[in-house]
Design a protein around this motif. Structure first.
Motif, PDB file in Angstrom:
ATOM      1  N   THR A  10      66.306  -8.222 105.900  1.00  0.00           N
ATOM      2  CA  THR A  10      66.159  -6.610 106.631  1.00  0.00           C
ATOM      3  C   THR A  10      65.275  -5.759 106.668  1.00  0.00           C
ATOM      4  O   THR A  10      65.181  -4.809 107.412  1.00  0.00           O
ATOM      5  CB  THR A  10      68.342  -5.897 105.713  1.00  0.00           C
ATOM      6  N   GLU A  11      64.589  -6.335 105.253  1.00  0.00           N
ATOM      7  CA  GLU A  11      63.298  -5.061 105.586  1.00  0.00           C
ATOM      8  C   GLU A  11      62.410  -5.746 106.360  1.00  0.00           C
ATOM      9  O   GLU A  11      61.173  -4.552 106.880  1.00  0.00           O
ATOM     10  CB  GLU A  11      62.472  -5.565 104.031  1.00  0.00           C
ATOM     11  N   TYR A  12      63.070  -6.872 106.870  1.00  0.00           N
ATOM     12  CA  TYR A  12      61.850  -7.629 108.059  1.00  0.00           C
ATOM     13  C   TYR A  12      62.041  -6.687 108.898  1.00  0.00           C
ATOM     14  O   TYR A  12      60.947  -6.693 110.365  1.00  0.00           O
ATOM     15  CB  TYR A  12      62.310  -9.076 107.995  1.00  0.00           C
ATOM     16  N   LEU A  13      62.638  -6.698 109.381  1.00  0.00           N
ATOM     17  CA  LEU A  13      63.893  -6.010 110.790  1.00  0.00           C
ATOM     18  C   LEU A  13      63.214  -4.591 110.206  1.00  0.00           C
ATOM     19  O   LEU A  13      63.155  -3.947 111.461  1.00  0.00           O
ATOM     20  CB  LEU A  13      65.729  -6.108 110.314  1.00  0.00           C
ATOM     21  N   VAL A  14      63.444  -4.354 109.562  1.00  0.00           N
ATOM     22  CA  VAL A  14      62.947  -2.542 109.181  1.00  0.00           C
ATOM     23  C   VAL A  14      61.717  -2.870 109.704  1.00  0.00           C
ATOM     24  O   VAL A  14      60.959  -2.021 110.665  1.00  0.00           O
ATOM     25  CB  VAL A  14      63.229  -1.813 107.897  1.00  0.00           C
ATOM     26  N   LEU A  15      61.328  -3.109 109.350  1.00  0.00           N
ATOM     27  CA  LEU A  15      59.705  -2.921 109.879  1.00  0.00           C
ATOM     28  C   LEU A  15      59.249  -3.080 110.786  1.00  0.00           C
ATOM     29  O   LEU A  15      57.951  -2.891 112.167  1.00  0.00           O
ATOM     30  CB  LEU A  15      58.613  -3.772 108.571  1.00  0.00           C
ATOM     31  N   VAL A  16      59.912  -4.480 111.301  1.00  0.00           N
ATOM     32  CA  VAL A  16      59.922  -4.884 113.012  1.00  0.00           C
ATOM     33  C   VAL A  16      60.201  -3.453 113.562  1.00  0.00           C
ATOM     34  O   VAL A  16      59.538  -3.559 114.309  1.00  0.00           O
ATOM     35  CB  VAL A  16      60.610  -6.028 113.182  1.00  0.00           C
ATOM     36  N   TYR A  17      61.347  -2.734 113.741  1.00  0.00           N
ATOM     37  CA  TYR A  17      61.845  -1.870 114.442  1.00  0.00           C
ATOM     38  C   TYR A  17      60.763  -1.032 114.146  1.00  0.00           C
ATOM     39  O   TYR A  17      60.053  -0.020 115.019  1.00  0.00           O
ATOM     40  CB  TYR A  17      63.291  -1.094 113.836  1.00  0.00           C
ATOM     41  N   MET A  18      60.121  -0.735 113.201  1.00  0.00           N
ATOM     42  CA  MET A  18      59.071   1.084 112.836  1.00  0.00           C
ATOM     43  C   MET A  18      58.092   0.267 113.904  1.00  0.00           C
ATOM     44  O   MET A  18      57.234   1.146 114.748  1.00  0.00           O
ATOM     45  CB  MET A  18      58.209   1.239 111.614  1.00  0.00           C
ATOM     46  N   LEU A  19      57.537  -1.213 113.655  1.00  0.00           N
ATOM     47  CA  LEU A  19      56.205  -1.336 114.729  1.00  0.00           C
ATOM     48  C   LEU A  19      56.271  -1.143 115.774  1.00  0.00           C
ATOM     49  O   LEU A  19      55.146  -0.765 116.870  1.00  0.00           O
ATOM     50  CB  LEU A  19      56.324  -2.673 113.710  1.00  0.00           C
ATOM     51  N   GLU A  20      57.467  -1.909 116.220  1.00  0.00           N
ATOM     52  CA  GLU A  20      57.767  -1.309 118.053  1.00  0.00           C
ATOM     53  C   GLU A  20      58.247  -0.200 118.051  1.00  0.00           C
ATOM     54  O   GLU A  20      57.772   0.304 119.572  1.00  0.00           O
ATOM     55  CB  GLU A  20      58.974  -2.236 118.654  1.00  0.00           C
ATOM     56  N   HIS A  21      58.319   0.569 117.480  1.00  0.00           N
ATOM     57  CA  HIS A  21      58.402   2.597 117.762  1.00  0.00           C
ATOM     58  C   HIS A  21      56.725   3.049 116.948  1.00  0.00           C
ATOM     59  O   HIS A  21      57.082   3.619 116.971  1.00  0.00           O
ATOM     60  CB  HIS A  21      59.399   2.504 117.482  1.00  0.00           C
ATOM     61  N   HIS A  22      55.890   2.458 116.657  1.00  0.00           N
ATOM     62  CA  HIS A  22      54.886   3.537 115.799  1.00  0.00           C
ATOM     63  C   HIS A  22      54.352   4.373 116.909  1.00  0.00           C
ATOM     64  O   HIS A  22      54.553   4.393 117.895  1.00  0.00           O
ATOM     65  CB  HIS A  22      53.462   1.937 115.863  1.00  0.00           C
ATOM     66  N   GLY A  23      54.112   5.265 116.004  1.00  0.00           N
ATOM     67  CA  GLY A  23      53.822   6.700 116.117  1.00  0.00           C
ATOM     68  C   GLY A  23      54.517   7.572 116.767  1.00  0.00           C
ATOM     69  O   GLY A  23      54.255   8.861 117.164  1.00  0.00           O
ATOM     70  N   GLN A  24      56.216   6.785 116.903  1.00  0.00           N
ATOM     71  CA  GLN A  24      56.788   7.667 116.974  1.00  0.00           C
ATOM     72  C   GLN A  24      57.332   7.980 115.843  1.00  0.00           C
ATOM     73  O   GLN A  24      57.739   7.080 114.847  1.00  0.00           O
ATOM     74  CB  GLN A  24      57.864   7.098 117.555  1.00  0.00           C
TER      75      GLN A  24
END
Length: 242
Positions: free
Chosen positions: A170-184
């Protein structure tokens, strides 16, 4: 409505309530889910290490080893998702379980349909990860790098300054999502729906704890904070220097 599971799944239930174990085994069998049950933490831990399961249901209060001790023994970067079963209203147990590596929690007593909904949400997250990895292997693309953090979706690995981050699924998915939407700015409700695959409920701290775990692991490698909390709005993964 919960989505039917088409492929048989195998769950490990670690709970000292034998009556509950028998009820869940019968109920989940109708949903194409096989249940192996252990009535104490020590035997459950051994089973978790010996066999491969799609999910672990882990009670907190148990003889020999309690749920927190089992979580610590499994380590904070285990790949099998864990759904903690906690006492209703005991927020400390919920938060501690998430901090130790649980993916989600459900308070006792619970309705069987509610448990099934949580289980299905976790299985949907697993499917998302597998589909991302398959797509990456078939169609190689440039790896995403943001603020010295790099995703390799083909291997499900994330590196910070060339150091591998030890993350739960789950931590992996959270970080991936945040990286894909970085700056937002990403709201807790959005993370809950898009990553946890369920709507955010009132007073739910699950997203906060998962984001906090990711931030803590990043800071252990690089003391420059890469994530920002926007009070009343959500979180931002900072772009850093270009």
């Amino acid at each position: 409505m919960t989505q039917a599971i088409t492929q048989t799944k195998h769950i490990l239930l670690i709970d000292d309530d034998q009556e509950l174990a028998e009820l869940l085994t019968e109920y989940l069998a109708c949903e194409n889910i096989k249940v192996t049950s252990c009535l104490d933490g020590a035997s459950g831990l051994a089973k978790a290490f010996d066999d491969c399961f799609d999910l672990i249901l882990l009670d907190v209060m148990m003889p020999v080893l309690n749920g927190f001790e089992v979580l610590k023994a499994l380590g904070g970067n285990h790949k099998t998702p864990i759904l903690m079963l906690t006492a209703r209203g005991d927020d400390n147990d919920k938060i501690l379980g998430l901090e130790l590596g649980a993916d989600d929690y459900l308070a006792k007593p619970f309705k069987h349909r509610e448990l099934l909904a949580r289980i299905n949400a976790i299985f949907r997250r697993i499917t998302i990860v597998k589909s991302q990895s398959t797509t990456e292997i078939k169609e190689p693309t440039e790896q995403l790098i943001v603020n010295q953090v790099r995703i390799n979706q083909a291997t499900r690995e994330i590196f910070c300054q060339k150091t591998l981050l030890e993350l739960t699924g789950t931590e992996y998915l959270v970080l991936v999502y945040m990286l894909e939407h970085h700056g937002q700015i990403i709201s807790k409700a959005e993370i809950s729906e898009q990553v946890l695959q369920r709507k955010l409920s009132p007073y739910d701290r699950t997203v906060d704890v998962h984001v906090g775990n990711v931030r803590r692991k990043l800071l252990a490698i690089d003391p420059v904070d890469k994530m920002k909390t926007v009070r009343g709005a959500g979180y931002v993964f900072l772009q850093g220097e270009q």
